[in-house]
Structure formats: structure tokens, C-alpha cells
Scaffold this motif. Structure first.
Motif, PDB file in Angstrom:
ATOM      1  N   UNK A 269       0.828  -1.202   0.000  1.00 22.72           N
ATOM      2  CA  UNK A 269       0.000   0.000   0.000  1.00 22.72           C
ATOM      3  C   UNK A 269       0.859   1.247   0.000  1.00 22.72           C
ATOM      4  N   UNK A 270       1.875   1.265  -0.852  1.00 20.23           N
ATOM      5  CA  UNK A 270       2.937   2.269  -0.775  1.00 20.23           C
ATOM      6  C   UNK A 270       2.493   3.670  -1.151  1.00 20.23           C
ATOM      7  N   UNK A 271       1.449   3.805  -1.993  1.00 18.32           N
ATOM      8  CA  UNK A 271       1.046   5.141  -2.431  1.00 18.32           C
ATOM      9  C   UNK A 271       2.229   5.847  -3.064  1.00 18.32           C
ATOM     10  N   UNK A 272       2.472   7.124  -2.720  1.00 18.21           N
ATOM     11  CA  UNK A 272       3.628   7.850  -3.269  1.00 18.21           C
ATOM     12  C   UNK A 272       4.911   7.579  -2.482  1.00 18.21           C
ATOM     13  N   UNK A 273       5.133   6.315  -2.130  1.00 20.39           N
ATOM     14  CA  UNK A 273       6.365   5.842  -1.487  1.00 20.39           C
ATOM     15  C   UNK A 273       6.665   6.575  -0.176  1.00 20.39           C
ATOM     16  N   UNK A 274       5.648   6.825   0.609  1.00 22.65           N
ATOM     17  CA  UNK A 274       5.822   7.579   1.854  1.00 22.65           C
ATOM     18  C   UNK A 274       6.827   6.915   2.783  1.00 22.65           C
ATOM     19  N   UNK A 275       6.697   5.588   2.991  1.00 21.76           N
ATOM     20  CA  UNK A 275       7.587   4.889   3.920  1.00 21.76           C
ATOM     21  C   UNK A 275       9.036   4.893   3.428  1.00 21.76           C
ATOM     22  N   UNK A 276       9.336   4.496   2.174  1.00 22.42           N
ATOM     23  CA  UNK A 276      10.730   4.548   1.727  1.00 22.42           C
ATOM     24  C   UNK A 276      11.349   5.946   1.804  1.00 22.42           C
ATOM     25  N   UNK A 277      10.571   6.979   1.451  1.00 28.44           N
ATOM     26  CA  UNK A 277      11.103   8.345   1.522  1.00 28.44           C
ATOM     27  C   UNK A 277      11.425   8.716   2.970  1.00 28.44           C
ATOM     28  N   UNK A 278      10.497   8.425   3.901  1.00 29.09           N
ATOM     29  CA  UNK A 278      10.724   8.737   5.312  1.00 29.09           C
ATOM     30  C   UNK A 278      11.924   7.971   5.855  1.00 29.09           C
ATOM     31  N   UNK A 279      12.079   6.730   5.427  1.00 30.11           N
ATOM     32  CA  UNK A 279      13.197   5.919   5.903  1.00 30.11           C
ATOM     33  C   UNK A 279      14.521   6.439   5.348  1.00 30.11           C
ATOM     34  N   UNK A 280      14.539   6.867   4.094  1.00 26.14           N
ATOM     35  CA  UNK A 280      15.758   7.429   3.490  1.00 26.14           C
ATOM     36  C   UNK A 280      16.181   8.695   4.236  1.00 26.14           C
ATOM     37  N   UNK A 281      15.204   9.494   4.635  1.00 24.39           N
ATOM     38  CA  UNK A 281      15.494  10.709   5.381  1.00 24.39           C
ATOM     39  C   UNK A 281      15.971  10.403   6.802  1.00 24.39           C
ATOM     40  N   UNK A 282      15.368   9.405   7.430  1.00 14.85           N
ATOM     41  CA  UNK A 282      15.547   9.175   8.868  1.00 14.85           C
ATOM     42  C   UNK A 282      16.799   8.402   9.236  1.00 14.85           C
ATOM     43  N   UNK A 283      17.249   7.497   8.355  1.00 18.09           N
ATOM     44  CA  UNK A 283      18.320   6.576   8.720  1.00 18.09           C
ATOM     45  C   UNK A 283      19.514   6.724   7.780  1.00 18.09           C
ATOM     46  N   UNK A 284      20.427   7.642   8.083  1.00 20.34           N
ATOM     47  CA  UNK A 284      21.599   7.864   7.222  1.00 20.34           C
ATOM     48  C   UNK A 284      22.419   6.600   6.988  1.00 20.34           C
ATOM     49  N   UNK A 285      22.420   5.660   7.952  1.00 27.77           N
ATOM     50  CA  UNK A 285      23.221   4.448   7.795  1.00 27.77           C
ATOM     51  C   UNK A 285      22.709   3.539   6.690  1.00 27.77           C
ATOM     52  N   UNK A 286      21.470   3.781   6.228  1.00 30.44           N
ATOM     53  CA  UNK A 286      20.898   2.960   5.160  1.00 30.44           C
ATOM     54  C   UNK A 286      21.048   3.587   3.770  1.00 30.44           C
ATOM     55  N   UNK A 287      21.424   4.851   3.727  1.00 30.69           N
ATOM     56  CA  UNK A 287      21.427   5.564   2.445  1.00 30.69           C
ATOM     57  C   UNK A 287      22.427   4.991   1.451  1.00 30.69           C
ATOM     58  N   UNK A 288      23.542   4.461   1.943  1.00 33.13           N
ATOM     59  CA  UNK A 288      24.573   3.929   1.045  1.00 33.13           C
ATOM     60  C   UNK A 288      24.391   2.444   0.753  1.00 33.13           C
ATOM     61  N   UNK A 289      23.392   1.825   1.363  1.00 32.67           N
ATOM     62  CA  UNK A 289      23.163   0.400   1.112  1.00 32.67           C
ATOM     63  C   UNK A 289      22.313   0.226  -0.148  1.00 32.67           C
ATOM     64  N   UNK A 290      22.617  -0.807  -0.889  1.00 33.11           N
ATOM     65  CA  UNK A 290      21.896  -1.077  -2.138  1.00 33.11           C
ATOM     66  C   UNK A 290      20.661  -1.922  -1.824  1.00 33.11           C
ATOM     67  N   UNK A 291      19.630  -1.265  -1.347  1.00 30.31           N
ATOM     68  CA  UNK A 291      18.382  -1.947  -1.016  1.00 30.31           C
ATOM     69  C   UNK A 291      17.473  -2.008  -2.235  1.00 30.31           C
ATOM     70  N   UNK A 292      16.738  -3.083  -2.349  1.00 30.02           N
ATOM     71  CA  UNK A 292      15.728  -3.210  -3.413  1.00 30.02           C
ATOM     72  C   UNK A 292      14.345  -3.142  -2.759  1.00 30.02           C
TER      73      UNK A 292
END
Length: 463
Positions: free
Chosen positions: A189-212
Motif C-alpha cells: 500500500x505504498x502510495x507515493x512511497x511515503x515509507x521509503x522516503x521517510x526511511x531514506x530521510x531518517x536513517x543515514x546508515x541505510x542511504x549507502x546500502x543497495x536496497x531493493x
């Protein structure tokens, strides 16, 4: 027919038998109780928007009869240790705060409004607000496919959801986001990708990981807008965006890989609307559906966020129970693995967390005011769980950890109390300290059986 199908069929038969019973006995679980439940939910929404009203309603007396100790009786004051909060604004990265403050420019660059849409924006925001709250029974599941509705959602509700979720995600345990390189994630139920965007903003340690990320929604337009927004956010942070696989589909549709992290925000309150099945049946059904996407390995994670109202909290509490039975144990907000003492049952408390939005982006608050939807606080309910095959019940018998889950409550004798969740059940924490929703504290285990609050049944802890 596999084992899970057999369980569901048996459970559905049992649920239907229950629905033929007395409305008086089944008010929480069948359609005879729906009007009352909706009334309770609306009441909850009003309480969340007015802290003083909520505090006044919650004020209770203490038992003076039936052999119970009085509030003024012998007191045991415990020394409390602060363990942190799930809503601490100082945990939000500074670069994320800057992007949120100017998120309007990102939206307008990726999804500009024409002159007519701009003129009607406030009206469409107000209409959509009614659709998502008091008129949601008339809402169509495909409402995000309508251009005017999608514009209102993207320019307003998405922004507010990012404010809520970045606050939460920045404070969840580090272990919960210990994802490996090339980990697979699913946002249902991602809609306009609210969760991925919030997570990218919130967790700098994940920004460089190649997540799919498999982002699933029935609105392809919403998914497209969301991917463009994520790309813009990543560019402003001078990072490469995660890989996004857009899946135009509904909950239950297949994806090509099993996920290490499954997320959903504001989904199950929508798909459960209109169902005449009891909430415990729906919780099991939804949990089984979610876990069908999971890798099922130790360390696999599930994160569910819903509006902080009684009906949603009740469903989340039941889904939490279903997750535990599948060996997915709550890491947050729960300080224990036992039964949920704030499960949203009729007449009881529901698990929710609220924070002031005084520091929300000024431009966003102006949109709220123009749409006649002024906001003073944000509220949510959630559960974050992780698969642990060998997990056992808590073994620490010397200490009691609890999580504050209410506004301040005025008590007799000019005292202040807060409802809290713990492994020994619902607590009424009486203190002179200034506590806040979402804070976690630890005290020594009481030496004697705590007093009981006559109104709520909560155990009284003084610290």
C-alpha cells in the motif's frame, strides 16, 4: 489445501458462528457493534486533538472499598531511570529536517499544479480529509487514482505523514534497521512511497546500502510520483536512490522475491473498512498475508503503522499477537512479549503515541490553516517486530520497564499520572516528573503488590 488454508477455513467458520450470537455479547466483534465502535473512534480522535479534554476525561478516583488499598494509603516510591523516547525530535538528522522544511519545493518540482488545481487545493484537501476520517465508509479503495485527490494527497497528506514517520523512524532501535547489503524490502500500500522516503530521510546508515524496494499499490500514478520524489530527495542528499520496483497490485498479489523487511502505513484500517468479519479473524488473515512475503529467516522484520485511534490500535494489537505466534517478537514500542494491556477493547485503553507539531514546517501548517484543518499534534499506533526463532519470555525479574502511552492525567491531591504499558500489565504512573508520550523508563520491581486504580484497573506505580 495446505495447513494455513485449513486454519483460515476453520477460523472463518468459527467467526461466522460467533456472529450469529447475541449482539450484546459480541459488540466488539460483529456488525452489531460497528456503530458503537465508530462512535468510540470519533471520540478518540477528538481526545487526541485536545490534550486538556483528554486529561479531564481520564481523571479517575481510587478505590476506597472492596478491600482495595486507597490512593492515600501506604506508598512505595521507586527511582526511575530514563531509557529514551520513540518520539525524540533531536534524533532526526539535520539534513532531513532541512528537506522536510522545504519539501514543498520538491513536490512542486516533481508534481506541479496547474492554476485550477492550485485554486481548488484547499477544498480538495478538506474533502479528502473527510474521506479518510468520518466518511471513510463511503471511500473507494481506488481513490488515489483520481487526479484531484492524488494532488491533494501529495501536496498535503504525504508531507504530514513524512513529519510523523521521520520522527518515529529516527528513534526506532538501531537493531531493527540492521539490513544487509542488497536486502529486499516490501512496502505494501505504498502510495507515493511515503515509507521509503521517510526511511531514506531518517536513517543515514541505510542511504549507502543497495536496497531493493518492491513498492505495491493499486495506483500506478501514485507509485510514479513517489519514485520521482525519492529520486529528488536522494539527489538533495547527494546519494544514489534505492532500487524501486513498482508493483501495480493489491495486498496479496505476488512479488518475485521474499522480503527481509516488510512495511505498511495506513493500510489495514482502509482494507478492513466495510468488513463484517471480527477483528481477530482479520488480524490473523492480514498477518498470514504479510508473512507470505517474508523470507522467514531469523532477523526478518515487519513494521506496521496505523492511525492512533481505537479501531486501528485494536487491529494492530491483534496482529501483534498473531506475529508473536509466528515467532516475530515486538522490538518497539512494547517493553515485553506478553499480552497487550492497551489492546483497544471496549472500555479499555488503546496503544497510541502523540507529539506536538509546533516545530512542523511553517509552510505545511499554513496549508492546514487554509484548508481549515489546523493541527496541534500528530498521533500514531505502530508495532515493529523481528523474527527470532529462539526468543523467550523476558527473564529480568529485578526491573520493570514501561512505556508512557498517554497525555498527563490530573489526579487527586494535585498529582499527575500517565498510563503506561509493561510486562505486569497496564500501569498508572504517578510522578512529579514531566514525562511525555513515547518515553520509556525503568524502575526496580515493586516489593509488594501495587495498588489498583479503580477506574482503569491499572496498577499504580510511583516514581
Amino acid at each position: 489445501m495446505d495447513k494455513n488454508d485449513e486454519e483460515l477455513k476453520w477460523y472463518e467458520i468459527k467467526a461466522k458462528k460467533r456472529m450469529r450470537g447475541s449482539p450484546k455479547n459480541n459488540a466488539d466483534e460483529n456488525k452489531h457493534g460497528s456503530k458503537s465502535e465508530k462512535g468510540k473512534e470519533k471520540s478518540g480522535e477528538r481526545e487526541f486533538e485536545d490534550g486538556k479534554k483528554n486529561a479531564k476525561k481520564s481523571t479517575g478516583k481510587f478505590s476506597e472499598s472492596s478491600g482495595k488499598k486507597r490512593y492515600s494509603g501506604k506508598k512505595e516510591t521507586l527511582v526511575a531511570k530514563e531509557l529514551g523516547s520513540i518520539l525524540d525530535p533531536s534524533s532526526i538528522p539535520d539534513d532531513a529536517k532541512k528537506i522536510l522544511a522545504d519539501f514543498k519545493s520538491i513536490i512542486e518540482a516533481t508534481h506541479p499544479l496547474n492554476s485550477k488545481q492550485r485554486a481548488l487545493l484547499s477544498q480538495k484537501i478538506l474533502e479528502l480529509s473527510h474521506t479518510l476520517t468520518d466518511e471513510r465508509g463511503q471511500r473507494r479503495l481506488g481513490y488515489m487514482n483520481q487526479p484531484a485527490t492524488l494532488a491533494a494527497y501529495t501536496h498535503y497528506f504525504l508531507w504530514w505523514n513524512l513529519v510523523r514517520l521521520t520522527r518515529l523512524f529516527s528513534n526506532l532501535p538501531d537493531d531493527f534497521f540492521s539490513l544487509s547489503e542488497n536486502a529486499v524490502c516490501l512496502d505494501s500500500g505504498s502510495g507515493p512511497l511515503t515509507v521509503p522516503i521517510a526511511l531514506f530521510l531518517s536513517r543515514p546508515e541505510l542511504r549507502d546500502k543497495k536496497l531493493k524496494w518492491y513498492c505495491m499499490d493499486i495506483s500506478s500514478q501514485a507509485l510514479s510520483i513517489g519514485e520521482n520524489l525519492l529520486l529528488s530527495v536522494a539527489a538533495k542528499l547527494e546519494k544514489e536512490s534505492w532500487q524501486i520496483v513498482r508493483v501495480k497490485g493489491d495486498f496479496g498479489d505476488d512479488i518475485k522475491e521474499k522480503a527481509d523487511l516488510i512495511t505498511s502505513a495506513n493500510v489495514f484500517n482502509e482494507i478492513s473498512d466495510g468488513s463484517d468479519m471480527p477483528p481477530d479473524y482479520l488480524a490473523k488473515k492480514y498477518t498470514d498475508g504479510l508473512l507470505s512475503y517474508s523470507s522467514g529467516k531469523d532477523g526478518a522484520k515487519v513494521l506496521l503503522i496505523e492511525p492512533g485511534v481505537p479501531k486501528s490500535s485494536r487491529l494492530l494489537s491483534l496482529m501483534r499477537d498473531s506475529l508473536i505466534r509466528k515467532k516475530y517478537f515486538p522490538l518497539s514500542p512494547c517493553p515485553h512479549f506478553g499480552d497487550c494491556p492497551m489492546d483497544g477493547k471496549r472500555g479499555g485503553k488503546w496503544c497510541n503515541f502523540a507529539f506536538s507539531v509546533d516545530d512542523a514546517p511553517t509552510a505545511l501548517k499554513k496549508i492546514s490553516d487554509s484548508a481549515k484543518l489546523p493541527k496541534t499534534r500528530a498521533v500514531l499506533s505502530f508495532v515493529a517486530a523481528e523474527k527470532k526463532s529462539g526468543a523467550e519470555a523476558e527473564s529480568d525479574e529485578k526491573n520493570l520497564v514501561f512505556r508512557i502511552a498517554s497525555d498527563p492525567i490530573r489526579l487527586p491531591g494535585h498529582r499527575t499520572g500517565f498510563y503506561a504499558c509493561s510486562k505486569i500489565g497496564l500501569l498508572l504512573v504517578v510522578t512529579e516528573s514531566k514525562l511525555h508520550s513515547g518515553e520509556s523508563l525503568c524502575v526496580p520491581m515493586p516489593k509488594s503488590e501495587p495498588e489498583i486504580d479503580e477506574k482503569s484497573g491499572a496498577k499504580i506505580i510511583r516514581c
